[in-house]
Design an enzyme around this catalytic site. Structure first.
Site, PDB file in Angstrom:
ATOM      1  N   THR A 165       0.863  -1.183   0.000  1.00  0.00           N
ATOM      2  CA  THR A 165       0.000   0.000   0.000  1.00  0.00           C
ATOM      3  C   THR A 165       0.901   1.235   0.000  1.00  0.00           C
ATOM      4  O   THR A 165       2.127   1.118   0.019  1.00  0.00           O
ATOM      5  CB  THR A 165      -0.907   0.032   1.247  1.00  0.00           C
ATOM      6  OG1 THR A 165      -0.113   0.359   2.412  1.00  0.00           O
ATOM      7  CG2 THR A 165      -1.575  -1.321   1.487  1.00  0.00           C
ATOM      8  N   CYS A 166       0.281   2.416  -0.001  1.00  0.00           N
ATOM      9  CA  CYS A 166       1.095   3.638   0.001  1.00  0.00           C
ATOM     10  C   CYS A 166       1.888   3.785   1.293  1.00  0.00           C
ATOM     11  O   CYS A 166       2.925   4.458   1.321  1.00  0.00           O
ATOM     12  CB  CYS A 166       0.207   4.860  -0.219  1.00  0.00           C
ATOM     13  SG  CYS A 166      -1.110   5.036   1.003  1.00  0.00           S
TER      14      CYS A 166
ATOM     15  N   GLU B  23      -8.210   2.915  11.117  1.00  0.00           N
ATOM     16  CA  GLU B  23      -8.822   3.150   9.801  1.00  0.00           C
ATOM     17  C   GLU B  23      -9.237   1.822   9.167  1.00  0.00           C
ATOM     18  O   GLU B  23      -8.612   0.788   9.397  1.00  0.00           O
ATOM     19  CB  GLU B  23      -7.869   3.939   8.891  1.00  0.00           C
ATOM     20  CG  GLU B  23      -6.544   3.264   8.602  1.00  0.00           C
ATOM     21  CD  GLU B  23      -6.539   2.504   7.297  1.00  0.00           C
ATOM     22  OE1 GLU B  23      -7.560   2.518   6.595  1.00  0.00           O
ATOM     23  OE2 GLU B  23      -5.509   1.888   6.988  1.00  0.00           O
TER      24      GLU B  23
ATOM     25  N   GLN C  41      -9.721   1.019   5.770  1.00  0.00           N
ATOM     26  CA  GLN C  41      -9.310   0.648   4.420  1.00  0.00           C
ATOM     27  C   GLN C  41      -8.323  -0.521   4.410  1.00  0.00           C
ATOM     28  O   GLN C  41      -8.330  -1.352   3.502  1.00  0.00           O
ATOM     29  CB  GLN C  41      -8.686   1.855   3.719  1.00  0.00           C
ATOM     30  CG  GLN C  41      -8.377   1.624   2.246  1.00  0.00           C
ATOM     31  CD  GLN C  41      -7.774   2.847   1.584  1.00  0.00           C
ATOM     32  OE1 GLN C  41      -7.463   3.835   2.235  1.00  0.00           O
ATOM     33  NE2 GLN C  41      -7.607   2.781   0.276  1.00  0.00           N
TER      34      GLN C  41
ATOM     35  N   GLY D 145     -10.195  26.235  -2.656  1.00  0.00           N
ATOM     36  CA  GLY D 145      -8.858  25.657  -2.560  1.00  0.00           C
ATOM     37  C   GLY D 145      -8.821  24.305  -3.248  1.00  0.00           C
ATOM     38  O   GLY D 145      -9.854  23.633  -3.362  1.00  0.00           O
ATOM     39  N   ALA D 146      -7.623  23.916  -3.721  1.00  0.00           N
ATOM     40  CA  ALA D 146      -7.499  22.635  -4.438  1.00  0.00           C
ATOM     41  C   ALA D 146      -6.247  21.871  -4.017  1.00  0.00           C
ATOM     42  O   ALA D 146      -5.689  21.099  -4.790  1.00  0.00           O
ATOM     43  CB  ALA D 146      -7.488  22.872  -5.947  1.00  0.00           C
ATOM     44  N   GLY D 147      -5.821  22.071  -2.782  1.00  0.00           N
ATOM     45  CA  GLY D 147      -4.638  21.379  -2.276  1.00  0.00           C
ATOM     46  C   GLY D 147      -4.975  20.037  -1.646  1.00  0.00           C
ATOM     47  O   GLY D 147      -6.060  19.483  -1.846  1.00  0.00           O
ATOM     48  N   LYS D 148      -4.022  19.516  -0.855  1.00  0.00           N
ATOM     49  CA  LYS D 148      -4.174  18.197  -0.250  1.00  0.00           C
ATOM     50  C   LYS D 148      -5.387  18.126   0.674  1.00  0.00           C
ATOM     51  O   LYS D 148      -6.148  17.151   0.648  1.00  0.00           O
ATOM     52  CB  LYS D 148      -2.900  17.852   0.529  1.00  0.00           C
ATOM     53  CG  LYS D 148      -2.924  16.468   1.156  1.00  0.00           C
ATOM     54  CD  LYS D 148      -1.624  16.179   1.891  1.00  0.00           C
ATOM     55  CE  LYS D 148      -1.685  14.809   2.564  1.00  0.00           C
ATOM     56  NZ  LYS D 148      -0.446  14.510   3.323  1.00  0.00           N
TER      57      LYS D 148
ATOM     58  N   SER E 180      -8.082  19.948   0.602  1.00  0.00           N
ATOM     59  CA  SER E 180      -9.308  20.007  -0.202  1.00  0.00           C
ATOM     60  C   SER E 180      -9.597  18.643  -0.822  1.00  0.00           C
ATOM     61  O   SER E 180     -10.750  18.216  -0.918  1.00  0.00           O
ATOM     62  CB  SER E 180      -9.175  21.060  -1.298  1.00  0.00           C
ATOM     63  OG  SER E 180      -9.058  22.347  -0.729  1.00  0.00           O
TER      64      SER E 180
END
Length: 428
Positions: A49-50, A114, A116, A189-192, A194
């Site tokens: 995973t990441c 979490e 996931q 806003g369009a960052g992390k 957001s």
């Protein structure tokens, strides 16, 4: 035969190292095949995973098996083995079982509890089966880890409550309106942060979402991460017109001064229009004076921090409960694993006794003659089977239940000697 895990995670390695060693799903089949080609590795499963890469293996020799996995990772990432070892962790035997169950329960995740990761463990098990990486030991282990993860989530509340500012913001909005689906929502806003807002909003059922940003390119990049969602993209000069048709506004920009204040919001809050403002930026994007507008509800990051802190503390308490469940499951697996040692002896003993029963029954029936009815033969057959089963039942139960390894092995050796059993052809 022992189980080991060799890997790295967000706790041991930087994202640069994790990227080099990541194994995407299309490469899992090849990776499993390569690992199983090593002489000391019998079974393999890979969690990638990441935040983590973990290779679980059943090995014939622990030291050599770990070396082979480490060499595989060094070759994969084109990293010097000595350099790589600084970022790896290795767990052996019982510790490897416990670790997988903790991973499945969310206790090793960046966000405690979490959910996931449980789906990712399930996918690892599915791929391990598909590509012939799993044998009896890992198949059973992953099935038990998955059930442990489910049990932790059903018997504790570890997965509930927002534990990040963005998830807390969405949770707050949902708490206020109950159902987000009918509401028009604007994210400035369009960052992390957001991006996380969009993720959590979609998960809660929101669908009417507009992204307002200075750069059209950045907003488009964010939208591409959610191909199934119909996100509107607006530029900053059109912000107030967009807010005029909005019910809930989230702000998350790098602006050093407020971009929303009493003066510009009074223009859009007319004819009884109500507006909820949730500011997750530091410095604040929303001026304190907006609270003077009667129809406006405004919240900032300090309002959300208390929610996050309370939820994190609650999850830590739940984690302590989860540890008890995990210890039970580890012990259950170990009991099953130890019982495998008895299988060849039990199988051989049953086979030998059954052969004796069949031979003696055949002799008895031949003496009784052909006039002896078929129905009577069935009764005698059932009688002899019942006697054999009852005689063997208690020794087999006691042998499987014996937890002391040396005592169990002495019992096995005694049975083999007393009944002259040859278990060399038997395999676990």
């Amino acid at each position: 035969m022992n189980i080991v895990v060799v890997g790295l995670s967000h706790k041991t390695a930087s994202v640069e190292i994790r990227e080099k060693l990541s194994i995407p799903e299309p490469q899992i089949e090849e990776a499993i095949a390569q690992l199983r080609n090593y002489p000391h590795i019998s079974e393999v499963a890979i969690i990638s995973t990441c935040n983590r890469l973990e290779i679980y293996a059943v090995v014939y020799d622990t030291e050599q098996g770990v070396k082979e996995i480490t060499q595989f990772l060094a070759d994969k990432g084109q990293i010097n083995s000595l350099e790589l070892r600084k970022h790896l962790f290795t767990l052996l035997h019982e510790d490897s079982l416990r670790h997988l169950m903790r991973v499945s329960a969310g206790l090793e995740s960046l966000v405690l509890g979490e959910g996931q990761i449980l789906a990712q463990v399930k996918n690892t098990h599915k791929l391990g089966q598909k590509y012939q990486g799993l044998g009896r030991l890992l198949d059973r282990l992953f099935k038990q880890a998955i059930s442990t993860g489910k049990r932790v989530r059903s018997e504790t509340s570890i997965g509930t409550g927002a534990v990040s500012i963005s998830s807390a913001a969405v949770e707050l909005a949902q708490a206020k309106v109950k159902d987000l689906s009918p509401y028009h929502i604007t994210i400035v806003g369009a960052g992390k942060m957001s991006c996380l807002l969009v993720k959590h909003l979609l998960a809660k059922g929101a669908s009417k979402i507009a992204i307002v940003n200075r750069s059209h390119r950045r907003a488009e990049e964010l939208a591409k991460k959610f191909p199934g969602a119909e996100l509107e993209i607006r530029l900053l000069p059109d912000m107030m017109n967009t807010i005029a048709n909005t019910d809930i506004v989230f702000t998350s920009t790098g602006a050093t001064e407020p971009i929303l204040n009493k003066a510009n919001l009074e223009v859009v809050c007319v004819n009884g229009k109500c507006l909820m403002l949730i500011d997750i930026s530091v410095p604040r994007n929303i001026a304190a004076d907006v609270k003077e507008i009667e129809q406006v509800e405004a919240y900032n990051v300090d309002d959300l921090k208390a929610v996050v802190a309370a939820n994190q503390e609650s999850r830590r308490r739940m984690a302590a409960e989860a540890e008890g469940i995990i210890e039970e499951e580890v012990e259950n697996y170990l009991l099953w694993w130890r019982s495998l040692e008895t299988v060849p002896t039990i199988s051989c003993l049953r086979s030998k006794v059954e052969t004796i029963r069949e031979q003696e029954l055949e002799k008895a029936l031949s003496r009784l003659g052909s006039e002896f009815g078929e129905k009577h033969q069935e009764v005698i057959e059932a009688l002899t089977r019942g006697i054999v089963n009852k005689i063997l039942h208690e020794p087999m139960v006691q042998l499987r239940a014996q937890q002391d390894i040396e005592a169990r092995r002495r019992c096995i050796q005694s049975l083999q000697m007393l009944f002259n059993l040859d278990t060399e052809e038997q395999t676990v």
